[in-house]
Design a protein around this motif. Structure first.
Motif, PDB file in Angstrom:
ATOM      1  N   ALA A  79       0.844  -1.201   0.000  1.00 34.18           N
ATOM      2  CA  ALA A  79       0.000   0.000   0.000  1.00 34.18           C
ATOM      3  C   ALA A  79       0.881   1.253   0.000  1.00 34.18           C
ATOM      4  CB  ALA A  79      -0.937  -0.006   1.200  1.00 34.18           C
ATOM      5  N   PHE A  80       1.947   1.228   0.781  1.00 32.96           N
ATOM      6  CA  PHE A  80       2.920   2.325   0.788  1.00 32.96           C
ATOM      7  C   PHE A  80       3.577   2.454  -0.586  1.00 32.96           C
ATOM      8  CE2 PHE A  80       7.593   2.568   0.946  1.00 32.96           C
ATOM      9  CZ  PHE A  80       7.743   3.938   1.128  1.00 32.96           C
ATOM     10  N   ALA A  81       3.998   1.338  -1.161  1.00 32.14           N
ATOM     11  CA  ALA A  81       4.673   1.356  -2.464  1.00 32.14           C
ATOM     12  C   ALA A  81       3.783   1.963  -3.544  1.00 32.14           C
ATOM     13  CB  ALA A  81       5.106  -0.055  -2.855  1.00 32.14           C
ATOM     14  N   ALA A  82       2.496   1.683  -3.488  1.00 32.13           N
ATOM     15  CA  ALA A  82       1.569   2.240  -4.477  1.00 32.13           C
ATOM     16  C   ALA A  82       1.520   3.767  -4.391  1.00 32.13           C
ATOM     17  CB  ALA A  82       0.172   1.659  -4.275  1.00 32.13           C
ATOM     18  N   LYS A  83       1.725   4.316  -3.205  1.00 33.75           N
ATOM     19  CA  LYS A  83       1.724   5.768  -3.039  1.00 33.75           C
ATOM     20  C   LYS A  83       3.036   6.407  -3.475  1.00 33.75           C
ATOM     21  CE  LYS A  83      -1.491   5.757   0.834  1.00 33.75           C
ATOM     22  NZ  LYS A  83      -1.653   6.011   2.266  1.00 33.75           N
ATOM     23  N   ILE A  84       4.135   5.686  -3.256  1.00 37.71           N
ATOM     24  CA  ILE A  84       5.439   6.302  -3.503  1.00 37.71           C
ATOM     25  C   ILE A  84       5.914   6.129  -4.957  1.00 37.71           C
ATOM     26  CG2 ILE A  84       6.953   4.394  -2.845  1.00 37.71           C
ATOM     27  CD1 ILE A  84       8.527   6.547  -1.262  1.00 37.71           C
ATOM     28  N   ARG A  85       5.503   5.065  -5.610  1.00 32.33           N
ATOM     29  CA  ARG A  85       6.001   4.811  -6.975  1.00 32.33           C
ATOM     30  C   ARG A  85       5.749   5.958  -7.944  1.00 32.33           C
ATOM     31  NH1 ARG A  85       4.620  -1.542  -6.869  1.00 32.33           N
ATOM     32  NH2 ARG A  85       6.646  -2.197  -6.036  1.00 32.33           N
ATOM     33  N   PRO A  86       4.593   6.629  -7.908  1.00 32.76           N
ATOM     34  CA  PRO A  86       4.399   7.753  -8.831  1.00 32.76           C
ATOM     35  C   PRO A  86       5.324   8.948  -8.556  1.00 32.76           C
ATOM     36  CG  PRO A  86       2.290   6.978  -7.988  1.00 32.76           C
ATOM     37  CD  PRO A  86       3.362   6.289  -7.192  1.00 32.76           C
ATOM     38  N   LEU A  87       5.979   8.963  -7.413  1.00 31.75           N
ATOM     39  CA  LEU A  87       6.871  10.061  -7.046  1.00 31.75           C
ATOM     40  C   LEU A  87       8.326   9.782  -7.429  1.00 31.75           C
ATOM     41  CD1 LEU A  87       5.396  10.653  -3.467  1.00 31.75           C
ATOM     42  CD2 LEU A  87       4.747  11.789  -5.618  1.00 31.75           C
ATOM     43  N   ILE A  88       8.591   8.587  -7.935  1.00 27.45           N
ATOM     44  CA  ILE A  88       9.942   8.163  -8.286  1.00 27.45           C
ATOM     45  C   ILE A  88      10.101   8.213  -9.809  1.00 27.45           C
ATOM     46  CG2 ILE A  88      11.624   6.277  -8.149  1.00 27.45           C
ATOM     47  CD1 ILE A  88      10.824   7.429  -5.400  1.00 27.45           C
ATOM     48  N   ALA A  89      11.103   8.963 -10.267  1.00 28.23           N
ATOM     49  CA  ALA A  89      11.354   9.075 -11.701  1.00 28.23           C
ATOM     50  C   ALA A  89      12.176   7.895 -12.217  1.00 28.23           C
ATOM     51  CB  ALA A  89      12.083  10.388 -12.005  1.00 28.23           C
ATOM     52  N   GLN A  90      13.088   7.407 -11.381  1.00 25.07           N
ATOM     53  CA  GLN A  90      13.987   6.335 -11.806  1.00 25.07           C
ATOM     54  C   GLN A  90      14.511   5.603 -10.581  1.00 25.07           C
ATOM     55  OE1 GLN A  90      17.513   7.776 -13.756  1.00 25.07           O
ATOM     56  NE2 GLN A  90      17.993   5.793 -14.641  1.00 25.07           N
ATOM     57  N   GLN A  91      14.757   4.294 -10.748  1.00 27.84           N
ATOM     58  CA  GLN A  91      15.339   3.477  -9.685  1.00 27.84           C
ATOM     59  C   GLN A  91      16.557   2.769 -10.236  1.00 27.84           C
ATOM     60  OE1 GLN A  91      12.678   0.653  -7.805  1.00 27.84           O
ATOM     61  NE2 GLN A  91      14.368  -0.656  -7.184  1.00 27.84           N
ATOM     62  N   GLN A  92      17.626   2.749  -9.449  1.00 29.47           N
ATOM     63  CA  GLN A  92      18.837   2.019  -9.813  1.00 29.47           C
ATOM     64  C   GLN A  92      19.207   1.105  -8.660  1.00 29.47           C
ATOM     65  OE1 GLN A  92      21.447   5.341 -10.330  1.00 29.47           O
ATOM     66  NE2 GLN A  92      20.873   5.660 -12.451  1.00 29.47           N
ATOM     67  N   ASN A  93      19.472  -0.150  -8.966  1.00 27.25           N
ATOM     68  CA  ASN A  93      19.904  -1.118  -7.956  1.00 27.25           C
ATOM     69  C   ASN A  93      21.291  -1.627  -8.342  1.00 27.25           C
ATOM     70  OD1 ASN A  93      17.224  -0.811  -7.289  1.00 27.25           O
ATOM     71  ND2 ASN A  93      16.865  -2.967  -6.955  1.00 27.25           N
ATOM     72  N   LYS A  94      22.145  -1.758  -7.344  1.00 25.18           N
ATOM     73  CA  LYS A  94      23.468  -2.344  -7.552  1.00 25.18           C
ATOM     74  C   LYS A  94      23.699  -3.364  -6.459  1.00 25.18           C
ATOM     75  CE  LYS A  94      25.516   1.784  -9.537  1.00 25.18           C
ATOM     76  NZ  LYS A  94      26.553   2.808  -9.413  1.00 25.18           N
ATOM     77  N   LEU A  95      24.213  -4.515  -6.833  1.00 31.58           N
ATOM     78  CA  LEU A  95      24.631  -5.527  -5.863  1.00 31.58           C
ATOM     79  C   LEU A  95      26.146  -5.447  -5.764  1.00 31.58           C
ATOM     80  CD1 LEU A  95      22.372  -8.578  -6.747  1.00 31.58           C
ATOM     81  CD2 LEU A  95      22.011  -6.799  -5.033  1.00 31.58           C
ATOM     82  N   MET A  96      26.641  -5.441  -4.523  1.00 34.67           N
ATOM     83  CA  MET A  96      28.069  -5.248  -4.296  1.00 34.67           C
ATOM     84  C   MET A  96      28.584  -6.281  -3.300  1.00 34.67           C
ATOM     85  SD  MET A  96      27.881  -1.074  -3.855  1.00 34.67           S
ATOM     86  CE  MET A  96      26.861  -1.223  -2.401  1.00 34.67           C
ATOM     87  N   LEU A  97      29.856  -6.594  -3.404  1.00 31.44           N
ATOM     88  CA  LEU A  97      30.552  -7.446  -2.453  1.00 31.44           C
ATOM     89  C   LEU A  97      31.609  -6.609  -1.741  1.00 31.44           C
ATOM     90  CD1 LEU A  97      31.138 -10.528  -4.787  1.00 31.44           C
ATOM     91  CD2 LEU A  97      29.284 -10.178  -3.164  1.00 31.44           C
ATOM     92  N   SER A  98      31.886  -6.921  -0.501  1.00 27.70           N
ATOM     93  CA  SER A  98      32.929  -6.200   0.241  1.00 27.70           C
ATOM     94  C   SER A  98      34.290  -6.478  -0.369  1.00 27.70           C
ATOM     95  CB  SER A  98      32.963  -6.659   1.702  1.00 27.70           C
ATOM     96  OG  SER A  98      31.828  -6.252   2.370  1.00 27.70           O
ATOM     97  N   ALA A  99      35.108  -5.448  -0.395  1.00 27.20           N
ATOM     98  CA  ALA A  99      36.496  -5.623  -0.810  1.00 27.20           C
ATOM     99  C   ALA A  99      37.218  -6.433   0.277  1.00 27.20           C
ATOM    100  CB  ALA A  99      37.167  -4.262  -0.993  1.00 27.20           C
ATOM    101  N   PRO A 100      38.219  -7.191  -0.079  1.00 28.02           N
ATOM    102  CA  PRO A 100      38.903  -8.037   0.917  1.00 28.02           C
ATOM    103  C   PRO A 100      39.891  -7.268   1.791  1.00 28.02           C
ATOM    104  CG  PRO A 100      39.835  -8.405  -1.259  1.00 28.02           C
ATOM    105  CD  PRO A 100      38.675  -7.448  -1.432  1.00 28.02           C
ATOM    106  N   TRP A 101      39.732  -5.973   1.955  1.00 26.52           N
ATOM    107  CA  TRP A 101      40.553  -5.154   2.850  1.00 26.52           C
ATOM    108  C   TRP A 101      39.684  -4.056   3.438  1.00 26.52           C
ATOM    109  CZ3 TRP A 101      40.556  -4.850  -2.424  1.00 26.52           C
ATOM    110  CH2 TRP A 101      40.155  -3.635  -2.965  1.00 26.52           C
ATOM    111  N   GLY A 102      40.165  -3.421   4.457  1.00 21.41           N
ATOM    112  CA  GLY A 102      39.485  -2.281   5.061  1.00 21.41           C
ATOM    113  C   GLY A 102      38.296  -2.672   5.928  1.00 21.41           C
ATOM    114  N   PRO A 103      37.627  -1.664   6.458  1.00 16.46           N
ATOM    115  CA  PRO A 103      36.494  -1.924   7.349  1.00 16.46           C
ATOM    116  C   PRO A 103      35.320  -2.561   6.621  1.00 16.46           C
ATOM    117  CG  PRO A 103      36.799   0.447   7.014  1.00 16.46           C
ATOM    118  CD  PRO A 103      37.904  -0.247   6.285  1.00 16.46           C
ATOM    119  N   GLN A 104      34.552  -3.328   7.371  1.00 15.48           N
ATOM    120  CA  GLN A 104      33.372  -3.989   6.829  1.00 15.48           C
ATOM    121  C   GLN A 104      32.143  -3.464   7.581  1.00 15.48           C
ATOM    122  OE1 GLN A 104      33.784  -6.487   4.314  1.00 15.48           O
ATOM    123  NE2 GLN A 104      35.873  -5.759   4.409  1.00 15.48           N
ATOM    124  N   PRO A 105      31.127  -3.011   6.859  1.00 16.70           N
ATOM    125  CA  PRO A 105      29.922  -2.526   7.567  1.00 16.70           C
ATOM    126  C   PRO A 105      29.182  -3.651   8.270  1.00 16.70           C
ATOM    127  CG  PRO A 105      29.750  -2.158   5.184  1.00 16.70           C
ATOM    128  CD  PRO A 105      31.028  -2.867   5.441  1.00 16.70           C
TER     129      PRO A 105
END
Length: 105
Positions: A79-105
């Motif tokens: 029901a929420f999605a039906a209200k918000i979708r007309p307000l969105i011009a574009q959606q972008q999704n990216k799937l990412m993997l952590s790099a094998p160094w540095g901090p991890q969220p």
């Protein structure tokens, strides 16, 4: 290995306050009922003023698919999605993997 999903919604100019209101009053309460996978929500500031950005962390692809299936099967969220979708011009999704160094969220 954890998978991170970066979702960027380009909001129609002048509609961000409406999007924020819908998320605060309906979107977040609906999402909060599901297993906590959210790293954070962000709104663009300089240069990206009409963007709503969110990052999710999943154990693996099966965890990701199960989470979204649960969310999209939730009548309150849809029901929420039906209200918000007309307000969105574009959606972008990216799937990412952590790099094998540095901090991890």
């Amino acid at each position: 290995m954890a998978i991170y999903e970066l979702r960027t919604y380009n909001v129609i100019v002048g509609k961000m306050s409406e999007v924020v209101s819908h998320y605060k009053n309906e979107g977040w309460p609906a999402l909060a009922k599901h297993p906590q996978k959210l790293v954070g929500y962000f709104t663009g500031d300089v240069g990206a003023i009409n963007e709503l950005i969110h990052v999710w962390k999943f154990d693996d692809d099966a965890d990701r698919r199960a989470f979204w299936a649960g969310v999209y099967g939730d009548a309150e969220f849809m029901a929420f999605a039906a209200k918000i979708r007309p307000l969105i011009a574009q959606q972008q999704n990216k799937l990412m993997l952590s790099a094998p160094w540095g901090p991890q969220p």
